[in-house]
Write a protein that holds these residues in place. Structure first.
Motif, PDB file in Angstrom:
ATOM      1  N   ASP A  96       0.863  -1.177   0.000  1.00 19.32           N
ATOM      2  CA  ASP A  96       0.000   0.000   0.000  1.00 19.32           C
ATOM      3  C   ASP A  96       0.899   1.226   0.000  1.00 19.32           C
ATOM      4  OD1 ASP A  96      -2.265   1.579   0.056  1.00 19.32           O
ATOM      5  OD2 ASP A  96      -2.986   0.887   2.010  1.00 19.32           O
ATOM      6  N   LYS A  97       0.319   2.387  -0.252  1.00 22.09           N
ATOM      7  CA  LYS A  97       1.103   3.618  -0.214  1.00 22.09           C
ATOM      8  C   LYS A  97       0.235   4.758   0.293  1.00 22.09           C
ATOM      9  CE  LYS A  97       0.343   5.408  -4.926  1.00 22.09           C
ATOM     10  NZ  LYS A  97      -0.087   6.767  -4.578  1.00 22.09           N
ATOM     11  N   MET A  98       0.868   5.764   0.847  1.00 22.16           N
ATOM     12  CA  MET A  98       0.146   6.974   1.210  1.00 22.16           C
ATOM     13  C   MET A  98      -0.184   7.723  -0.074  1.00 22.16           C
ATOM     14  SD  MET A  98       2.136   8.202   4.692  1.00 22.16           S
ATOM     15  CE  MET A  98       3.806   8.152   4.001  1.00 22.16           C
ATOM     16  N   THR A 144      -2.843  18.713  13.042  1.00 26.11           N
ATOM     17  CA  THR A 144      -3.476  17.423  12.755  1.00 26.11           C
ATOM     18  C   THR A 144      -3.420  17.176  11.260  1.00 26.11           C
ATOM     19  OG1 THR A 144      -4.982  17.644  14.645  1.00 26.11           O
ATOM     20  CG2 THR A 144      -5.576  16.043  12.944  1.00 26.11           C
ATOM     21  N   THR A 145      -2.808  16.067  10.872  1.00 26.21           N
ATOM     22  CA  THR A 145      -2.668  15.702   9.464  1.00 26.21           C
ATOM     23  C   THR A 145      -3.373  14.372   9.230  1.00 26.21           C
ATOM     24  OG1 THR A 145      -0.567  16.876   9.218  1.00 26.21           O
ATOM     25  CG2 THR A 145      -1.027  15.123   7.633  1.00 26.21           C
ATOM     26  N   THR A 146      -4.239  14.331   8.237  1.00 24.60           N
ATOM     27  CA  THR A 146      -4.972  13.114   7.902  1.00 24.60           C
ATOM     28  C   THR A 146      -4.540  12.633   6.521  1.00 24.60           C
ATOM     29  OG1 THR A 146      -6.873  13.874   9.190  1.00 24.60           O
ATOM     30  CG2 THR A 146      -7.246  12.067   7.655  1.00 24.60           C
ATOM     31  N   ILE A 147      -4.180  11.360   6.456  1.00 19.99           N
ATOM     32  CA  ILE A 147      -3.639  10.751   5.241  1.00 19.99           C
ATOM     33  C   ILE A 147      -4.567   9.615   4.799  1.00 19.99           C
ATOM     34  CG2 ILE A 147      -1.630   9.603   4.211  1.00 19.99           C
ATOM     35  CD1 ILE A 147      -0.056  10.685   6.748  1.00 19.99           C
ATOM     36  N   LYS A 148      -4.820   9.515   3.509  1.00 19.07           N
ATOM     37  CA  LYS A 148      -5.544   8.364   2.975  1.00 19.07           C
ATOM     38  C   LYS A 148      -4.602   7.552   2.096  1.00 19.07           C
ATOM     39  CE  LYS A 148      -9.954   6.911   1.062  1.00 19.07           C
ATOM     40  NZ  LYS A 148     -11.286   7.352   0.551  1.00 19.07           N
TER      41      LYS A 148
END
Length: 462
Positions: A257-259, A300-304
């Motif tokens: 998987d990857k960001m 706050t950092t949100t990554i999918k």
């Protein structure tokens, strides 16, 4: 164009990465581009080194501890110690007086570290300097035919991340980011549990670096030339890897998987700017810092990810709150969390397991590295032993010709969150893509080996 040059451009994230990505290195291997030809360092096993000969650069805060730990590992020869300040370099040498190690000292000149890197009798350069020096030193060392271990973060800009990747691939030298939290005992335990399916399909993870360093950052003696205070002129998730590294391994980032993309938001600054003004009113030393703009207290950092998983990373080093890395793993069949309470595990929605039940699971899922050297690591120390586990495992891999647990793609991707978050914060928290530093190889790269099927034969000298 440097990535920092994009800050403040008022366009949506998709437009920015399309218009400027090729120049900044953001989209070199994006979804609409053919991956570049590269030598894949993930899973790469360098030739065995019976003895790993090491040179250390940076002996202020973390460096001396690394020197002491490495002196406890068999098959290590400490050849060089370098720091700009003679007292730091000579102080580290004194730590080795009762050991067989007789390193040369490099000090007193800002380019002495290059002389040490140029030596033919050194295999590994261990870098524990201020952040801005990490990439230049690592690149130079790899070009001198040395493996490198770099303290966190490995790089400060996207260009630097790519420079590390391309140099490691070209020279076929390992470039490892020294993310010790990947070797904390609970993090290793939950990685093994996730790998064996205890939590089901992992859906969401969280990590953080919540550590009140406000007074440390303004301390005149703590960090040479106030370098860490100056880093806080940037606004974003500046120190992401302690929280991100362990959950990235759980999610097999860069290895299945990857960001894919992120958004980031920062609060206003309520601590650093006011303190700078307060100190400047009493001490002229602080006047240059009194009118600076500092990062917000909490980011706050949100990554999918490409597979639809989510990661939340937080950063706060100036609020009054207990230390926490959060470390949350949430799956379809269970969850685990450490901080603010000790590590806890759930296998249903009803409640966390009892202490006795957790202990039983710990015995069942105890990681191979902990079984092998866990107790000795606690004796040697370094953040409760995780630093020693990291160093021992690195040396054992180099001595046995095994791939490292953390490679250059991890160093780049984990470090890239800082500059990417800076851009997002500066652009009203717009979305920005995360570069694929593996150039497509993430689809077939194998997960990190946690079984110690090979190697594990390096002795501990305690």
């Amino acid at each position: 164009m440097k990535f920092s040059g994009l800050t403040g451009v008022g366009l949506a994230g998709a437009q920015i990465t399309s218009a400027f990505g090729s120049e900044a290195g953001i989209e070199r291997a994006g979804p609409d581009k053919k991956p570049r030809t590269h030598f894949n360092m993930c899973g790469y096993a360098a030739p065995k080194l019976e003895t790993v000969r090491i040179g250390f650069i940076g002996l202020g805060n973390r460096g001396p501890g690394a020197v002491q730990r490495m002196s406890k590992i068999d098959g290590v020869d400490i050849k060089g110690l370098c720091d700009l300040r003679p007292e730091k370099a000579n102080g580290a040498k004194k730590l080795l007086e009762k050991t067989p190690h007789r390193p040369d000292v490099y000090t007193g000149n800002e380019n002495e570290w290059k002389k040490m890197c140029e030596r033919k009798d050194i295999d590994l350069i261990y870098i524990a300097t201020p952040w801005s020096l990490h990439t230049p030193m690592a690149v130079y060392a790899m070009n001198q035919d040395k493996h490198v271990c770099i303290e966190v973060p490995a790089a400060k800009t996207i260009d630097e991340c790519w420079h590390l990747v391309e140099t490691s691939e070209r020279t076929r030298k390992h470039c490892m980011i020294l993310e010790n939290c990947c070797y904390d005992f609970f993090e290793l335990l939950t990685l093994n549990m996730a790998r064996q399916g205890l939590f089901g399909e992992i859906v969401h993870t969280e990590g953080a670096y919540l550590h009140d360093l406000l007074m440390d950052n303004f301390d005149k003696e703590k960090y040479w030339n106030m370098w860490r205070l100056k880093e806080n002129f940037r606004n974003g998730c500046l120190y992401p890897t302690h929280g991100l590294g362990p959950v990235a391994q759980v999610l097999d980032i860069n290895r299945g998987d990857k960001m894919d993309h992120l958004v980031s938001v920062s609060s206003n600054d309520y601590s650093m700017g006011p303190l700078a003004k307060e100190l400047a009113a009493k001490d002229d030393f602080y006047k240059p810092y009194a009118n600076k703009t500092y990062r917000g207290n909490l980011n706050t950092t949100t990554i999918k990810t490409a597979k639809g998983k989510t990661i939340k990373i937080q950063h706060d080093v100036s609020s009054t709150r207990p230390y926490s890395r959060i470390h949350l793993i949430s799956g379809t069949k269970g969850a685990a969390q450490k901080y603010p309470l000790p590590g806890r595990i759930a296998t249903s929605h009803e409640d966390w397991l009892t202490e006795e039940q957790v202990k039983s699971l710990q015995e069942k899922y105890e990681p191979a590295i902990v079984k092998k050297v866990g107790e000795m690591a606690k004796q040697v120390g370094g953040h409760g032993g995780m630093d020693f586990l990291m160093d021992w495992r690195t040396i054992d891999c180099l001595r046995n010709g095994l791939p490292l647990d953390i490679d250059v793609y991890d160093a780049a991707a984990w470090s890239a969150i800082a500059p990417l978050s800076e851009w997002s914060v500066a652009n009203r928290s717009n979305t920005i893509n995360v570069p694929d530093f593996t150039s497509g190889s993430w689809k077939t790269n194998k997960p990190v080996d946690i079984l110690l099927v090979k190697g594990g034969n390096t002795k501990v000298l305690v």
